[in-house]
Design a protein around this motif. Structure first.
Motif, short mmCIF file in Angstrom:
data_model
loop_
_atom_site.label_atom_id
_atom_site.label_comp_id
_atom_site.label_asym_id
_atom_site.label_seq_id
_atom_site.Cartn_x
_atom_site.Cartn_y
_atom_site.Cartn_z
N LYS A 108 15.22 -1.12 -4.22
CA LYS A 108 16.55 -0.58 -3.96
C LYS A 108 16.99 0.40 -5.04
CE LYS A 108 19.44 -3.53 -2.37
NZ LYS A 108 20.37 -4.70 -2.28
N ASN A 109 16.59 0.15 -6.28
CA ASN A 109 17.13 0.92 -7.41
C ASN A 109 16.13 1.80 -8.14
OD1 ASN A 109 19.72 -0.36 -7.13
ND2 ASN A 109 18.84 -2.19 -8.06
N ASN A 110 14.85 1.64 -7.91
CA ASN A 110 13.86 2.40 -8.70
C ASN A 110 13.90 3.89 -8.39
OD1 ASN A 110 11.43 2.63 -10.46
ND2 ASN A 110 10.51 3.30 -8.53
N THR A 111 13.88 4.71 -9.44
CA THR A 111 13.84 6.16 -9.29
C THR A 111 12.62 6.78 -9.97
OG1 THR A 111 15.22 6.46 -11.27
CG2 THR A 111 16.36 6.31 -9.14
N LYS A 112 11.78 5.96 -10.57
CA LYS A 112 10.62 6.46 -11.32
C LYS A 112 9.35 6.41 -10.47
CE LYS A 112 12.43 4.88 -15.80
NZ LYS A 112 12.16 4.01 -16.97
N THR A 113 8.37 7.24 -10.86
CA THR A 113 7.06 7.18 -10.22
C THR A 113 6.29 5.99 -10.79
OG1 THR A 113 6.99 9.57 -9.91
CG2 THR A 113 4.89 8.39 -9.83
N VAL A 114 6.00 5.01 -9.94
CA VAL A 114 5.23 3.84 -10.35
C VAL A 114 3.97 3.84 -9.49
CG1 VAL A 114 5.23 1.33 -10.60
CG2 VAL A 114 7.36 2.61 -10.92
N GLU A 115 2.90 4.43 -10.04
CA GLU A 115 1.69 4.68 -9.26
C GLU A 115 1.08 3.41 -8.70
OE1 GLU A 115 0.61 7.39 -8.23
OE2 GLU A 115 1.17 9.02 -9.58
N GLY A 116 1.24 2.29 -9.41
CA GLY A 116 0.62 1.06 -8.96
C GLY A 116 1.14 0.53 -7.64
N VAL A 117 2.36 0.94 -7.26
CA VAL A 117 2.93 0.48 -6.00
C VAL A 117 2.13 1.04 -4.83
CG1 VAL A 117 4.97 0.59 -4.52
CG2 VAL A 117 5.23 0.16 -6.97
N ARG A 118 1.88 2.34 -4.83
CA ARG A 118 1.07 2.94 -3.77
C ARG A 118 -0.38 2.48 -3.87
NH1 ARG A 118 4.30 7.68 -4.76
NH2 ARG A 118 2.74 8.47 -6.22
N THR A 119 -0.88 2.37 -5.09
CA THR A 119 -2.27 1.98 -5.28
C THR A 119 -2.53 0.58 -4.73
OG1 THR A 119 -2.46 3.38 -7.24
CG2 THR A 119 -4.08 1.62 -7.00
N ALA A 120 -1.59 -0.32 -4.91
CA ALA A 120 -1.76 -1.69 -4.42
C ALA A 120 -1.97 -1.71 -2.91
CB ALA A 120 -0.54 -2.54 -4.79
N LYS A 121 -1.24 -0.86 -2.21
CA LYS A 121 -1.36 -0.79 -0.75
C LYS A 121 -2.72 -0.25 -0.34
CE LYS A 121 1.33 0.72 3.25
NZ LYS A 121 2.57 1.45 3.68
N ILE A 122 -3.18 0.77 -1.03
CA ILE A 122 -4.48 1.38 -0.71
C ILE A 122 -5.62 0.42 -1.04
CG2 ILE A 122 -6.07 3.23 -1.35
CD1 ILE A 122 -3.53 5.01 -1.70
N VAL A 123 -5.56 -0.19 -2.22
CA VAL A 123 -6.62 -1.12 -2.63
C VAL A 123 -6.69 -2.30 -1.67
CG1 VAL A 123 -7.35 -2.75 -4.42
CG2 VAL A 123 -6.64 -0.43 -5.05
N HIS A 124 -5.54 -2.80 -1.26
CA HIS A 124 -5.50 -3.91 -0.29
C HIS A 124 -6.22 -3.52 0.99
CE1 HIS A 124 -3.97 -6.91 2.52
NE2 HIS A 124 -3.55 -5.90 3.28
N ARG A 125 -5.90 -2.35 1.52
CA ARG A 125 -6.50 -1.92 2.79
C ARG A 125 -8.01 -1.72 2.64
NH1 ARG A 125 -3.44 2.15 3.78
NH2 ARG A 125 -4.76 3.88 3.12
N VAL A 126 -8.41 -1.00 1.60
CA VAL A 126 -9.84 -0.69 1.43
C VAL A 126 -10.64 -1.95 1.10
CG1 VAL A 126 -11.48 0.60 0.03
CG2 VAL A 126 -9.34 1.69 0.74
N ALA A 127 -10.08 -2.81 0.26
CA ALA A 127 -10.79 -4.04 -0.10
C ALA A 127 -10.96 -4.94 1.12
CB ALA A 127 -10.04 -4.78 -1.21
N THR A 128 -9.94 -5.02 1.94
CA THR A 128 -10.02 -5.83 3.16
C THR A 128 -11.08 -5.29 4.10
OG1 THR A 128 -7.67 -6.42 2.99
CG2 THR A 128 -8.72 -6.69 5.14
N GLU A 129 -11.10 -3.97 4.27
CA GLU A 129 -12.07 -3.34 5.17
C GLU A 129 -13.50 -3.51 4.68
OE1 GLU A 129 -9.09 0.30 6.66
OE2 GLU A 129 -10.72 0.69 5.23
N ASN A 130 -13.69 -3.62 3.38
CA ASN A 130 -15.03 -3.68 2.80
C ASN A 130 -15.42 -5.07 2.31
OD1 ASN A 130 -16.24 -0.70 2.44
ND2 ASN A 130 -14.01 -0.61 2.19
#
Length: 331
Positions: free
Chosen positions: A273-295
């Motif tokens: 709700k309040n974050n205004t900074k770039t926190v790369e790990g948030v997007r990365t967590a979603k990608i790693v979850h998807r790729v790890a699950t697929e593989n």
């Protein structure tokens, strides 16, 4: 050689100052006029560094045309901006150029590593090579010239050596390497581990827990990286365990800071709700979850961070669930 740094944020400013300290030709390009003016008129970048005095010779501009004729272009922008900025500068490049990337993560739609994005977006006749300048480093420390070591990773050794020589000085030491896959995956996934480390700290866990998190997190990084062709030894170096340690233990880390807020409140709601900074790990967590699950790659820590961020699982429940997993040998 003439270098243009794309991005007047903290890391772009700090690395541009390194080049200026080394008496190199460098120009910072930024879209925020207040940051550019602050650098030019006050020799500061107050938004990121407060009253820290920058090298008075450092200059910045809001004119993207400065890219024309550059020998090196350093991209210091969030991962989500690498694709569009590369398309933008591609038409301005006038010769084969070394493109340096310092972002750590993946393309949000294609899952590509940053070097892959750059090679896709920059014409072959305008690209000498991609060099990833990455490793355990916080801009807040480099800008005040504290001792730091990072890697210049490239498939073209000649360009890695060029970058090494341009940036190395009495406070910044550059090593070279060529494991592009392992290095880029390492510095991306460690951001997810840093969120986990912050969450555990926010929940009140201390040194024993953090040591376990870093050690087991490294195993997940190795497992993922080796699966996609990275070298195991890479994860024992600066872009592996080195970057993992600094990001999981420092208050300068945005990923750790985000995790700490989430853990402190035992909820992800206020963070989003309040974050205004770039926190790369948030997007990365979603990608790693998807790729790890697929593989079929076992990534229990990354999985729990994903569940917290995207499914609203309580951080306190995730910590306990990690502890009661089936018992096994360490290796």
């Amino acid at each position: 050689m003439r270098t243009v740094v794309i991005g007047s944020g903290s890391w772009g400013t700090a690395l541009a100052q390194v080049l200026q300290d080394n008496h190199q030709k460098v120009m910072v390009y930024g879209v925020a006029e207040n940051e550019v003016n602050d650098i030019n008129e006050n020799h500061k970048n107050s938004k990121y560094f407060g009253d820290v005095e920058l090298n008075p010779e450092l200059k910045a501009t809001t004119d993207i045309e400065c890219v024309k004729g550059a020998d090196i272009v350093l991209l210091a922008v969030p991962t989500i901006a690498i694709d569009p900025i590369c398309h933008q500068i591609n038409d301005l490049l006038e010769k084969k150029t070394i493109i340096i990337n310092v972002s750590k993560g993946f393309h949000p739609e294609t899952n590509e590593r940053m070097s892959q994005v750059i090679r896709r977006c920059i014409d072959e006749d305008k690209l000498s090579s991609v060099v990833s300048l990455i490793g355990p480093s916080h801009a807040e420390e480099v800008v005040i010239r504290l001792l730091t070591t990072i890697d210049a990773i490239s498939l073209k050794n000649e360009d890695a050596l060029t970058v090494q020589n341009l940036f190395s000085n009495q406070y910044l030491r550059i090593y070279t390497g060529n494991d592009e896959i392992g290095s880029e995956l390492g510095v991306a996934i460690k951001n997810v581990m840093a969120i986990a480390s912050g969450i555990l700290s926010g929940l009140g866990y201390q040194d024993n827990t953090r040591a376990a998190l870093i050690t087991r997190g490294l195993q997940e990084m190795i497992r993922y990286g080796v699966h996609f062709g990275g070298q195991q030894k890479t994860f024992m170096g600066l872009t592996g365990i080195g970057d993992l340690i600094v990001t999981c233990t420092s208050v300068h880390s945005r990923n750790f800071e985000a995790g700490y807020q989430i853990g402190k409140e035992n909820s992800v709601e206020n963070f989003f709700k309040n974050n205004t900074k770039t926190v790369e790990g948030v997007r990365t967590a979603k990608i790693v979850h998807r790729v790890a699950t697929e593989n079929g790659i076992d990534m229990p820590i990354c999985e729990e961070v994903y569940q917290i961020l995207y499914n609203g699982k309580l951080p306190s429940d995730c910590a306990q669930d990690l502890m009661i997993r089936d018992l096994k040998k360490e290796f």
